[in-house]
Design a protein around this motif. Structure first.
Motif, PDB file in Angstrom:
ATOM      1  N   GLY A   9      95.684  19.468  94.048  1.00 13.79           N
ATOM      2  CA  GLY A   9      94.868  19.331  95.257  1.00 13.79           C
ATOM      3  C   GLY A   9      94.999  17.938  95.836  1.00 13.79           C
ATOM      4  N   PHE A  10      95.148  17.888  97.160  1.00 10.92           N
ATOM      5  CA  PHE A  10      95.267  16.595  97.842  1.00 10.92           C
ATOM      6  C   PHE A  10      94.366  16.603  99.069  1.00 10.92           C
ATOM      7  N   GLY A  14      91.319  14.728  95.897  1.00 15.61           N
ATOM      8  CA  GLY A  14      92.677  14.453  95.416  1.00 15.61           C
ATOM      9  C   GLY A  14      93.220  13.151  95.994  1.00 15.61           C
ATOM     10  N   LEU A  42     100.109  19.000  93.426  1.00 15.88           N
ATOM     11  CA  LEU A  42     100.155  20.420  93.815  1.00 15.88           C
ATOM     12  C   LEU A  42      99.307  20.608  95.069  1.00 15.88           C
ATOM     13  N   LYS A  44      98.635  23.451  98.712  1.00 19.42           N
ATOM     14  CA  LYS A  44      98.759  24.851  99.130  1.00 19.42           C
ATOM     15  C   LYS A  44      99.655  24.985 100.354  1.00 19.42           C
ATOM     16  N   LYS A  48     101.626  20.464 105.822  1.00 25.45           N
ATOM     17  CA  LYS A  48     100.745  19.339 106.186  1.00 25.45           C
ATOM     18  C   LYS A  48     101.464  18.022 105.915  1.00 25.45           C
ATOM     19  N   ARG A  50     101.518  14.312 104.642  1.00 27.17           N
ATOM     20  CA  ARG A  50     100.688  13.605 103.654  1.00 27.17           C
ATOM     21  C   ARG A  50     101.284  12.247 103.345  1.00 27.17           C
ATOM     22  N   VAL A  79      89.815  24.121  95.025  1.00 25.74           N
ATOM     23  CA  VAL A  79      88.527  24.720  95.374  1.00 25.74           C
ATOM     24  C   VAL A  79      88.411  26.134  94.801  1.00 25.74           C
ATOM     25  N   ALA A 101      87.038  18.256  89.022  1.00 26.74           N
ATOM     26  CA  ALA A 101      85.879  18.043  89.915  1.00 26.74           C
ATOM     27  C   ALA A 101      85.320  19.388  90.369  1.00 26.74           C
ATOM     28  N   ASN A 102      85.938  20.472  89.876  1.00 30.99           N
ATOM     29  CA  ASN A 102      85.691  21.805  90.439  1.00 30.99           C
ATOM     30  C   ASN A 102      84.476  22.482  89.786  1.00 30.99           C
ATOM     31  N   LYS A 103      83.311  22.299  90.420  1.00 35.89           N
ATOM     32  CA  LYS A 103      82.050  22.790  89.813  1.00 35.89           C
ATOM     33  C   LYS A 103      81.951  24.302  89.795  1.00 35.89           C
ATOM     34  N   ALA A 128      82.845  14.582  87.274  1.00 37.95           N
ATOM     35  CA  ALA A 128      82.836  14.672  88.744  1.00 37.95           C
ATOM     36  C   ALA A 128      82.276  15.997  89.262  1.00 37.95           C
ATOM     37  N   ALA A 299      78.625  12.550  96.159  1.00 35.29           N
ATOM     38  CA  ALA A 299      79.865  13.178  96.625  1.00 35.29           C
ATOM     39  C   ALA A 299      80.675  12.131  97.377  1.00 35.29           C
ATOM     40  N   GLY A 300      81.781  12.584  97.967  1.00 37.95           N
ATOM     41  CA  GLY A 300      82.604  11.681  98.769  1.00 37.95           C
ATOM     42  C   GLY A 300      83.874  11.295  98.042  1.00 37.95           C
ATOM     43  N   THR A 304      83.626  10.276  93.970  1.00 33.20           N
ATOM     44  CA  THR A 304      84.104  11.377  93.127  1.00 33.20           C
ATOM     45  C   THR A 304      85.362  10.955  92.369  1.00 33.20           C
TER      46      THR A 304
HETATM   47  N1  LIG Z   1      84.407  16.481  98.435  1.00 33.61           N
HETATM   48  C1  LIG Z   1      83.531  16.001  97.534  1.00 33.61           C
HETATM   49  O1  LIG Z   1      82.803  15.036  97.793  1.00 33.61           O
HETATM   50  C2  LIG Z   1      83.451  16.618  96.170  1.00 33.61           C
HETATM   51  C3  LIG Z   1      82.595  16.048  95.214  1.00 33.61           C
HETATM   52  C4  LIG Z   1      82.550  16.585  93.910  1.00 33.61           C
HETATM   53  C5  LIG Z   1      83.334  17.680  93.610  1.00 33.61           C
HETATM   54  N2  LIG Z   1      84.131  18.240  94.572  1.00 33.61           N
HETATM   55  C6  LIG Z   1      84.982  19.384  94.183  1.00 33.61           C
HETATM   56  O2  LIG Z   1      86.331  18.921  94.177  1.00 33.61           O
HETATM   57  C7  LIG Z   1      87.202  19.967  94.563  1.00 33.61           C
HETATM   58  C8  LIG Z   1      88.036  19.512  95.754  1.00 33.61           C
HETATM   59  O3  LIG Z   1      87.161  19.214  96.835  1.00 33.61           O
HETATM   60  P1  LIG Z   1      87.708  18.573  98.188  1.00 33.61           P
HETATM   61  O4  LIG Z   1      86.502  18.190  98.971  1.00 33.61           O
HETATM   62  O5  LIG Z   1      88.749  17.556  97.903  1.00 33.61           O
HETATM   63  O6  LIG Z   1      88.384  19.856  98.864  1.00 33.61           O
HETATM   64  P2  LIG Z   1      89.428  19.883 100.067  1.00 33.61           P
HETATM   65  O7  LIG Z   1      89.345  18.632 100.868  1.00 33.61           O
HETATM   66  O8  LIG Z   1      89.234  21.194 100.743  1.00 33.61           O
HETATM   67  O9  LIG Z   1      90.857  19.881  99.340  1.00 33.61           O
HETATM   68  C9  LIG Z   1      91.282  20.913  98.538  1.00 33.61           C
HETATM   69  C10 LIG Z   1      92.727  20.676  98.149  1.00 33.61           C
HETATM   70  O10 LIG Z   1      93.116  21.698  97.239  1.00 33.61           O
HETATM   71  C11 LIG Z   1      94.325  22.283  97.675  1.00 33.61           C
HETATM   72  N3  LIG Z   1      94.320  23.696  97.300  1.00 33.61           N
HETATM   73  C12 LIG Z   1      93.392  24.625  97.586  1.00 33.61           C
HETATM   74  N4  LIG Z   1      93.728  25.819  97.042  1.00 33.61           N
HETATM   75  C13 LIG Z   1      94.886  25.610  96.391  1.00 33.61           C
HETATM   76  C14 LIG Z   1      95.759  26.447  95.652  1.00 33.61           C
HETATM   77  N5  LIG Z   1      95.507  27.730  95.485  1.00 33.61           N
HETATM   78  N6  LIG Z   1      96.877  25.906  95.124  1.00 33.61           N
HETATM   79  C15 LIG Z   1      97.162  24.596  95.324  1.00 33.61           C
HETATM   80  N7  LIG Z   1      96.368  23.757  96.016  1.00 33.61           N
HETATM   81  C16 LIG Z   1      95.269  24.261  96.561  1.00 33.61           C
HETATM   82  C17 LIG Z   1      94.350  22.103  99.176  1.00 33.61           C
HETATM   83  O11 LIG Z   1      95.711  22.145  99.596  1.00 33.61           O
HETATM   84  P3  LIG Z   1      96.186  21.893 101.119  1.00 33.61           P
HETATM   85  O12 LIG Z   1      95.972  20.415 101.327  1.00 33.61           O
HETATM   86  O13 LIG Z   1      97.589  22.278 101.120  1.00 33.61           O
HETATM   87  O14 LIG Z   1      95.295  22.742 101.971  1.00 33.61           O
HETATM   88  C18 LIG Z   1      93.698  20.731  99.321  1.00 33.61           C
HETATM   89  O15 LIG Z   1      94.653  19.714  99.174  1.00 33.61           O
HETATM   90  C19 LIG Z   1      86.316  21.179  94.864  1.00 33.61           C
HETATM   91  O16 LIG Z   1      86.294  22.023  93.745  1.00 33.61           O
HETATM   92  C20 LIG Z   1      84.954  20.558  95.131  1.00 33.61           C
HETATM   93  O17 LIG Z   1      83.883  21.423  94.812  1.00 33.61           O
HETATM   94  C21 LIG Z   1      84.213  17.732  95.824  1.00 33.61           C
END
Ligand SMILES: NC(=O)c1ccc[n+]([C@@H]2O[C@H](COP(=O)([O-])OP(=O)(O)OC[C@H]3O[C@@H](n4cnc5c(N)ncnc54)[C@H](OP(=O)(O)O)[C@@H]3O)[C@@H](O)[C@H]2O)c1
Length: 323
Positions: A9-10, A14, A42, A44, A48, A50, A79, A101-103, A128, A299-300, A304
């Protein structure tokens, strides 16, 4: 020797991990006696654009990541339950430490992953997943093992807390406060999980597993969001010196675990009364310590990433945790 790491995830998290590992290279090397190198990412959507070093493998194929010789750690920041769980499981089976980080995934599969990690002599870091940058998992895991923990009360969703704060301070209706949360980038375009209490529920289940070694039946946990509260409710509470807080509560009652996530009225002497804005806080009531409250950014990008990197650095080289 270099510690080879892969990033699943990026997105917000990420990218935070990637940038923080690069900006804190010196500190990490000092702590680990080795350099940490992100060797693969890795994603999806391959289209995009990056900002990733061209030497790093960027792929949509998890098999390519698993095939990297000498890969030691996988940071998982994608996610949802799947494919997150399968990827973490396979990484563990390959002998990699996993930091997630995946709750949503960990609330359901954490127990299985921890057991597998123990069998394979690796660690799972999940700091996280719960309360973002606030080190609540490590505090319980390392500092509260003898104490008998009786109860946990927490604000686990920064978006809901921000909305409640805005509604009270600026006398805004719910929809306007939500729009402000979205403008600040705190709430998702689809904020359902946050405002209806689901996000806090997953985090509470992770805490339950850690504190009590089990979870209540999910369908018996009362989960209510903040979306029904009106400015009039909040103003009426204020006149009595009370505040609405979205509180996740967990305690043992006889042989059963009780848990709820809902708006609760608290007075000024309550530990969570003064927690404002996007912050999270966790109050732990325990036999020897009495009560402690940890609070901070829930969060953030960097809070994180901080939780994930500290989790990795503090656990590296130590034995797998007890399950
Ligand atoms: N944001 C926060 O503050 C925060 C805090 C604590 C925990 N979390 C947890 O951390 C995780 C990530 O959150 P985020 O906010 O960074 O989400 P996000 O911005 O939506 O990023 C998700 C990343 O995962 C990639 N992805 C999704 N499905 C995939 C798959 N099937 N195979 C490969 N890559 C895949 C996406 O790829 P693409 O870039 O190609 O779309 C994207 O780079 C989540 O589980 C969330 O609950 C987030």
């Amino acid at each position: 020797m270099t510690i080879k790491a892969a990033l699943l995830g990026f997105g917000t998290v990420g990218q935070g991990v990637y940038e923080a590992i690069n900006s804190h290279r010196e500190q990490l090397t000092k702590r680990l006696n080795n350099e940490v190198e992100i060797v693969a990412v890795l994603i999806k959507n391959p289209n995009k654009k990056r900002d990733i070093d061209p030497a790093v493998l960027v792929t949509t194929d998890f098999e390519e990541i698993l095939a990297i010789p000498g890969l030691e750690v996988v940071f998982e920041a994608i996610v949802g339950e799947e494919p997150g769980f399968s990827y973490c499981l396979r990484a563990v089976e390959k002998g990699c430490h996993v930091i997630t980080a995946n709750k949503v995934m960990f609330a359901k599969y954490g127990k299985i992953l921890l057991k597998k990690a123990k069998e394979h002599g690796v660690r799972i870091g999940y700091e996280a997943t719960t309360a973002g940058g606030v080190p609540v998992i490590r505090t319980i895991e390392q500092q509260l093992q003898v104490n008998d923990i009786q109860k946990v009360e927490a604000i686990l969703n920064g978006t809901s807390n921000f909305i409640l704060t805005e509604m009270r301070e600026k006398q805004l209706p719910f929809e306007k406060a939500l729009a402000r949360a979205q403008q600040h980038g705190y709430a998702e375009a689809d904020p359902g999980h946050d405002i209806k209490g689901k996000d806090a529920f997953y985090k509470l289940m992770i805490l339950s597993q850690l504190v009590f070694g089990s979870q209540p039946r999910w369908d018996q946990v009362e989960v209510k969001g903040i979306d029904r509260l009106t400015p009039a409710d909040i103003e009426k509470a204020g006149r009595k010196g009370l505040r609405y807080k979205h509180i996740a509560e967990l305690y043992r009652y006889g042989n059963t675990l009780k848990a709820s996530v809902k708006p609760v009225l608290v007075a000024a002497d309550h530990a969570l009364y003064a927690i404002e804005g996007v912050n999270n806080a966790v109050t732990i009531y325990a036999s020897l310590i009495g009560s402690i409250t940890l609070s901070g950014p829930g969060a953030g990008k960097f809070p994180t990433a901080s939780a994930m990197i500290e989790d990795f650095a503090s656990g590296y080289g130590r034995l797998p945790q007890l399950v």
